[in-house]
Scaffold this motif. Structure first.
Motif, PDB file in Angstrom:
ATOM      1  N   SER A  37       0.850  -1.197   0.000  1.00 18.53           N
ATOM      2  CA  SER A  37       0.000   0.000   0.000  1.00 18.53           C
ATOM      3  C   SER A  37       0.878   1.237   0.000  1.00 18.53           C
ATOM      4  N   LEU A  38       1.134   1.797   1.136  1.00 18.04           N
ATOM      5  CA  LEU A  38       1.860   3.066   1.211  1.00 18.04           C
ATOM      6  C   LEU A  38       3.253   2.989   0.591  1.00 18.04           C
ATOM      7  N   THR A  39       4.014   1.960   0.915  1.00 19.65           N
ATOM      8  CA  THR A  39       5.385   1.854   0.399  1.00 19.65           C
ATOM      9  C   THR A  39       5.388   1.812  -1.125  1.00 19.65           C
ATOM     10  N   ASP A  40       4.586   0.932  -1.706  1.00 17.69           N
ATOM     11  CA  ASP A  40       4.539   0.834  -3.167  1.00 17.69           C
ATOM     12  C   ASP A  40       4.022   2.121  -3.801  1.00 17.69           C
ATOM     13  N   GLN A  41       3.014   2.722  -3.203  1.00 21.64           N
ATOM     14  CA  GLN A  41       2.403   3.913  -3.785  1.00 21.64           C
ATOM     15  C   GLN A  41       3.366   5.102  -3.796  1.00 21.64           C
ATOM     16  N   ILE A  42       4.042   5.342  -2.682  1.00 28.32           N
ATOM     17  CA  ILE A  42       4.930   6.502  -2.621  1.00 28.32           C
ATOM     18  C   ILE A  42       6.162   6.285  -3.496  1.00 28.32           C
ATOM     19  N   ARG A  43       6.632   5.064  -3.575  1.00 25.43           N
ATOM     20  CA  ARG A  43       7.754   4.784  -4.484  1.00 25.43           C
ATOM     21  C   ARG A  43       7.335   4.980  -5.931  1.00 25.43           C
ATOM     22  N   ARG A  44       6.162   4.478  -6.278  1.00 27.65           N
ATOM     23  CA  ARG A  44       5.687   4.586  -7.659  1.00 27.65           C
ATOM     24  C   ARG A  44       5.477   6.044  -8.057  1.00 27.65           C
ATOM     25  N   SER A  45       4.795   6.813  -7.213  1.00 27.59           N
ATOM     26  CA  SER A  45       4.503   8.200  -7.590  1.00 27.59           C
ATOM     27  C   SER A  45       5.771   9.047  -7.651  1.00 27.59           C
ATOM     28  N   SER A  46       6.693   8.837  -6.709  1.00 27.28           N
ATOM     29  CA  SER A  46       7.925   9.638  -6.722  1.00 27.28           C
ATOM     30  C   SER A  46       8.782   9.310  -7.940  1.00 27.28           C
ATOM     31  N   ARG A  47       8.819   8.042  -8.330  1.00 25.45           N
ATOM     32  CA  ARG A  47       9.579   7.652  -9.523  1.00 25.45           C
ATOM     33  C   ARG A  47       8.890   8.100 -10.806  1.00 25.45           C
ATOM     34  N   SER A  48       7.588   8.139 -10.763  1.00 24.11           N
ATOM     35  CA  SER A  48       6.825   8.530 -11.945  1.00 24.11           C
ATOM     36  C   SER A  48       7.074   9.991 -12.334  1.00 24.11           C
ATOM     37  N   ILE A  49       7.400  10.816 -11.381  1.00 26.65           N
ATOM     38  CA  ILE A  49       7.719  12.214 -11.689  1.00 26.65           C
ATOM     39  C   ILE A  49       8.876  12.258 -12.678  1.00 26.65           C
ATOM     40  N   THR A  50       9.955  11.545 -12.357  1.00 30.71           N
ATOM     41  CA  THR A  50      11.133  11.573 -13.230  1.00 30.71           C
ATOM     42  C   THR A  50      10.870  10.897 -14.564  1.00 30.71           C
ATOM     43  N   SER A  51      10.118   9.810 -14.563  1.00 32.39           N
ATOM     44  CA  SER A  51       9.854   9.132 -15.838  1.00 32.39           C
ATOM     45  C   SER A  51       8.994   9.997 -16.749  1.00 32.39           C
ATOM     46  N   ASN A  52       8.082  10.757 -16.177  1.00 31.38           N
ATOM     47  CA  ASN A  52       7.266  11.655 -16.992  1.00 31.38           C
ATOM     48  C   ASN A  52       8.062  12.857 -17.489  1.00 31.38           C
ATOM     49  N   ILE A  53       9.029  13.314 -16.709  1.00 41.11           N
ATOM     50  CA  ILE A  53       9.923  14.377 -17.191  1.00 41.11           C
ATOM     51  C   ILE A  53      10.720  13.864 -18.386  1.00 41.11           C
ATOM     52  N   ALA A  54      11.229  12.641 -18.284  1.00 42.96           N
ATOM     53  CA  ALA A  54      11.982  12.045 -19.398  1.00 42.96           C
ATOM     54  C   ALA A  54      11.090  11.893 -20.631  1.00 42.96           C
ATOM     55  N   GLU A  55       9.867  11.440 -20.441  1.00 45.67           N
ATOM     56  CA  GLU A  55       8.939  11.309 -21.571  1.00 45.67           C
ATOM     57  C   GLU A  55       8.618  12.672 -22.175  1.00 45.67           C
TER      58      GLU A  55
END
Length: 124
Positions: A37-55
């Motif tokens: 829950s929390l661990t997966d969600q916060i890791r996913r959203s924080s990493r998604s910021i950088t992946s969306n910047i790259a995209e």
């Protein structure tokens, strides 16, 4: 026009990446019951910021697509702030750490908004 040769050269990417790595390391100490829950969600959203910047960087030829990906990164930034609030309120991180991380994400958010509001400076 900016002077970045890669998305990795962007200050916003560097700041967001550093924060995501910090979140990864601090979540290794979160309770096991939070793993899916929390661990997966916060890791996913924080990493998604950088992946969306790259995209977004890869779509600089198309102004609307570029801004769209930056907007998605901004949404992920806001989501990460919510998960940080839960982390603090569940007592997994201190108020001081929460404040420091939120301050870092405040910088990321301001830069994302600035780039989104001035895409012509970034697009090809």
């Amino acid at each position: 026009m900016n002077h970045a040769n890669s998305f990795r050269d962007l200050l916003v990417y560097q700041k967001a990446y550093s924060l995501a790595m910090e979140i990864f390391h601090l979540t290794t100490k979160f309770p096991l019951e939070e793993k899916y829950s929390l661990t997966d969600q916060i890791r996913r959203s924080s990493r998604s910021i950088t992946s969306n910047i790259a995209e977004a960087w890869s779509r600089r030829k198309y102004l609307k697509a570029f801004v769209n990906k930056l907007t998605t990164a901004l949404g992920e930034e806001y989501e990460t702030e919510v998960w940080l609030d839960y982390s603090r309120d569940c007592k997994y991180i201190t108020d001081e750490l929460h404040c420091r991380l939120i301050s870092g994400y405040d910088e990321v958010r301001k830069i994302l908004i600035s780039i989104s509001n001035n895409p012509d400076k970034w697009c090809l």
